[in-house]
Every structure is written in structure tokens, then in C-alpha cells.
Write a protein that holds these residues in place. Structure first.
Motif, PDB file in Angstrom:
ATOM      1  N   GLU A 198     -82.791  -5.102  43.014  1.00  0.00           N
ATOM      2  CA  GLU A 198     -83.204  -5.721  41.748  1.00  0.00           C
ATOM      3  C   GLU A 198     -84.434  -5.061  41.144  1.00  0.00           C
ATOM      4  O   GLU A 198     -84.786  -5.335  39.997  1.00  0.00           O
ATOM      5  CB  GLU A 198     -83.432  -7.223  41.923  1.00  0.00           C
ATOM      6  CG  GLU A 198     -84.527  -7.605  42.880  1.00  0.00           C
ATOM      7  CD  GLU A 198     -84.019  -7.804  44.298  1.00  0.00           C
ATOM      8  OE1 GLU A 198     -84.702  -8.505  45.071  1.00  0.00           O
ATOM      9  OE2 GLU A 198     -82.942  -7.263  44.621  1.00  0.00           O
ATOM     10  N   LYS A 206     -79.475  -4.064  39.091  1.00  0.00           N
ATOM     11  CA  LYS A 206     -80.654  -4.755  38.584  1.00  0.00           C
ATOM     12  C   LYS A 206     -80.264  -5.719  37.471  1.00  0.00           C
ATOM     13  O   LYS A 206     -80.719  -6.865  37.438  1.00  0.00           O
ATOM     14  CB  LYS A 206     -81.687  -3.748  38.061  1.00  0.00           C
ATOM     15  CG  LYS A 206     -82.940  -4.415  37.514  1.00  0.00           C
ATOM     16  CD  LYS A 206     -84.002  -3.406  37.103  1.00  0.00           C
ATOM     17  CE  LYS A 206     -85.254  -4.120  36.608  1.00  0.00           C
ATOM     18  NZ  LYS A 206     -86.338  -3.168  36.256  1.00  0.00           N
ATOM     19  N   SER A 209     -78.444  -8.688  39.051  1.00  0.00           N
ATOM     20  CA  SER A 209     -79.338  -9.518  39.849  1.00  0.00           C
ATOM     21  C   SER A 209     -80.217 -10.396  38.966  1.00  0.00           C
ATOM     22  O   SER A 209     -80.405 -11.590  39.243  1.00  0.00           O
ATOM     23  CB  SER A 209     -80.218  -8.637  40.744  1.00  0.00           C
ATOM     24  OG  SER A 209     -79.450  -7.895  41.651  1.00  0.00           O
TER      25      SER A 209
END
Length: 331
Positions: A198, A206, A209
Motif C-alpha cells: 500500500e 496501492k 488497498s
């Protein structure tokens, strides 16, 4: 003799493909120039923005991506059914977002009188455009060519930006797809560029997340960042469009994989077993090996041995590439 790249795209066998493009002059093209100290990290956002724009034009979705300092990975899902349902007007509208229209097509849109031969020419063009708008080679071309021109203009130079054509792998089954996605999503962690997925900039993991953190209880198909193919849960009858597993399970799987300390990799996530591994019946040691070496260990077609053999028969291969690795790692 190697098969041409277009012959390795078997849409009747799988809609999933892993593609990689590398820069020709290494890290300073997308990262920091070690000689001058000048940062070119903003170019990584160029690539992300361009990929997202193209998903609105092509019948191609992004499953995962990671833009590194000198190359990028993207896993694509080709939606042939979507492309087949477009009207002629929609094909023209989508094509016009990327390319200028020929005069004949402009006349056709204006409903000017055209001959039968001209009508046939327009129909042939629209058939060609429809095919290109769900073609991986055209998708990658429409990413790489504008980025190269933009970078060369910024550098006030000419010449190659990308290291030849992109490399691709056909992902023939769920195991291959999951392993390749984890390989892509963990690239920054394994390279020591981020401590956790993340925190990995310019990656799909990312984006997923952060959105999952905000809306963990939302339906899978609605819990997808813009431009990314959603997770639709486990395969079932009348399954909506999306990746064939749950987002929560996938995030746990990536986290578990990233925590493994590997001697030949700098980074890892600072351990619990994922249900996805059990469901896929993948040995943890084999899984860790694949998520380190997916790109180098497999070439071209990737999947379970039965899927690999079936694809090779259709391609009329004399030999079955990757068979030894597949039997060992994917069964």
C-alpha cells in the motif's frame, strides 16, 4: 523458429495477458538520473494516466500494474464480448479519441451521399478499428508511442525510448493469473522501493488497498478504482465481470507473500496463511518461487499442463514450452 507475438494471443483460451516494456536508457528515464541528480519520476505518472485513459477507449481492462524506474508491468483483460456489442457509431467515437478520422468517415458521419463502394470501404475500416480496439498490440502501442514522444520532447532529443517491442505472457488459468498479479504487485517491495504494497507508488495494489481501507464492506464489483478490473469473488454461475477471487483474500495473499524473506531480494514486508493458496492447491515454496521469478521462469504461455498443451496444439507447436516448469510449479 519463434512464433510471432500475435500468434501467442489466444483469446478463445484466455483473456489475460502480462505485458512488460523496458526503457532503453535505464533508470533516469523514469526515475532519478544518477549523473545529474535530476528526477524524472513524474514520467511514471504519465504512464499510469495513459493506461487509464486507454481503458476508457479499448475493450481492455487492467488487472494489475506497476510502473518502476526503468520499466512497467501491466496485466490486461481483453473483453471481446464488449467490443462485439459496440455500434458503428461507438466504434467511430472511440477511435476518434485517439486518431483523426479519414475524410470518408467524416462524410459518412455527416450523412453525406456516398457510393456503395465508399460504404463498403467505411464498413471495412470500422471492422478493422473494432478489432484494433481490443488488440493488445494496439493497446501497448497507444501507451508507448505517445510516452516516447513526450519524453523525447522534454529531453530535446530523438531516438528510441523503449527497448524494442513489449514482452508478453498469456496467463492460461487462475493459478497463473494470481501468481503473475502477485509478482507484479510486489515488484516495488522486492526492489526495496517500498516497505508494504500500500506504500508502493504507481501501482494497482496501492490503489486497491486505499479504496479497500475506505470501503471494506462494499460489494466486490463496486470496490474497484477507476480503470481497474474489479474482483468478482469466487467463480460461480452468472458471475459478473471481474477477477475470479475476492479482493480481501487477494490482499491477504499478497501480504503473506511479501512477508517472506528471500535471500536474493532486498525487500520484504516486515504470517498468516492465505485461503487463496489452499483453494488453488499451490505449494507455498512453489508460490514464493513463482512470485520472484515469474517473468524470467516462464516464456510466452503460462498455465496448468493441460491448458498449456491444449494451447500448443492450437498453435501447432512442435514442442511444449515451459512444460517442465509448469509440471513442477503449477501441475
Amino acid at each position: 523458429m519463434p512464433k510471432p507475438r500475435k500468434a501467442l494471443v489466444l483469446l478463445e483460451e484466455t483473456p489475460y495477458y502480462h505485458c512488460v516494456s523496458r526503457c532503453v536508457r535505464r533508470a533516469f528515464l523514469c526515475g532519478v538520473d544518477a549523473h545529474t541528480g535530476k528526477s524524472y519520476k513524474h514520467r511514471r505518472q504519465w504512464i499510469v494516466d495513459r493506461m487509464k485513459l486507454l481503458t476508457d477507449v479499448f475493450a481492455i481492462d487492467i488487472c494489475a500494474y506497476a510502473v518502476m524506474s526503468n520499466h512497467y508491468h501491466v496485466i490486461l483483460h481483453v473483453d471481446t464480448e464488449c467490443a462485439a456489442e459496440w455500434s458503428e457509431q461507438e466504434v467511430i467515437t472511440r477511435w476518434e479519441r485517439l486518431f483523426s478520422l479519414p475524410v470518408l468517415v467524416q462524410r459518412y458521419l455527416s450523412q453525406d451521399a456516398i457510393t456503395r463502394a465508399e460504404q463498403e470501404t467505411v464498413s471495412e475500416l470500422l471492422t478493422k478499428w473494432r478489432k484494433r480496439l481490443h488488440d493488445i498490440s494496439w493497446f501497448m502501442r497507444c501507451i508507448n508511442e505517445p510516452i516516447a514522444r513526450q519524453a523525447n520532447q522534454e529531453d530535446d532529443c530523438t531516438g528510441r525510448y523503449w527497448e524494442g517491442r513489449y514482452k508478453s505472457q498469456a496467463l492460461l488459468d487462475e493459478k497463473a493469473l494470481t501468481a503473475c498479479m502477485a509478482y507484479v504487485d510486489l515488484n516495488p517491495v522486492r526492489a526495496g522501493l517500498a516497505e508494504t504494497p500500500e506504500q508502493s507508488d504507481y501501482t494497482s495494489i496501492k490503489e486497491r488497498s486505499l479504496l479497500f481501507r475506505k470501503t471494506p464492506d462494499s460489494a466486490e464489483v463496486s470496490n474497484a478504482p477507476s480503470g481497474l478490473l474489479p474482483f468478482a469473488g469466487y467463480p460461480r454461475k452468472d458471475m459478473p465481470k471481474g477477477l475470479p477471487f475476492r479482493l480481501k483474500d487477494y490482499l491477504e495473499l499478497v501480504d503473506w507473500t511479501g512477508r517472506a524473506i528471500l535471500e536474493n531480494k532486498r525487500g520484504y514486508i516486515p504470517d498468516h496463511k492465505s485461503p487463496v493458496l489452499e483453494r488453488l492447491q499451490v505449494d507455498p515454496k512453489h508460490w514464493l518461487y513463482m512470485t520472484q521469478h515469474f517473468e524470467s521462469r516462464f516464456k510466452g504461455l503460462v498455465g496448468a499442463s493441460h491448458a498449456l498443451k491444449a494451447a500448443c496444439r492450437k498453435l501447432e507447436f512442435r514442442r511444449t514450452p515451459n512444460l517442465g516448469a509448469v509440471l513442477h510449479l503449477l501441475a
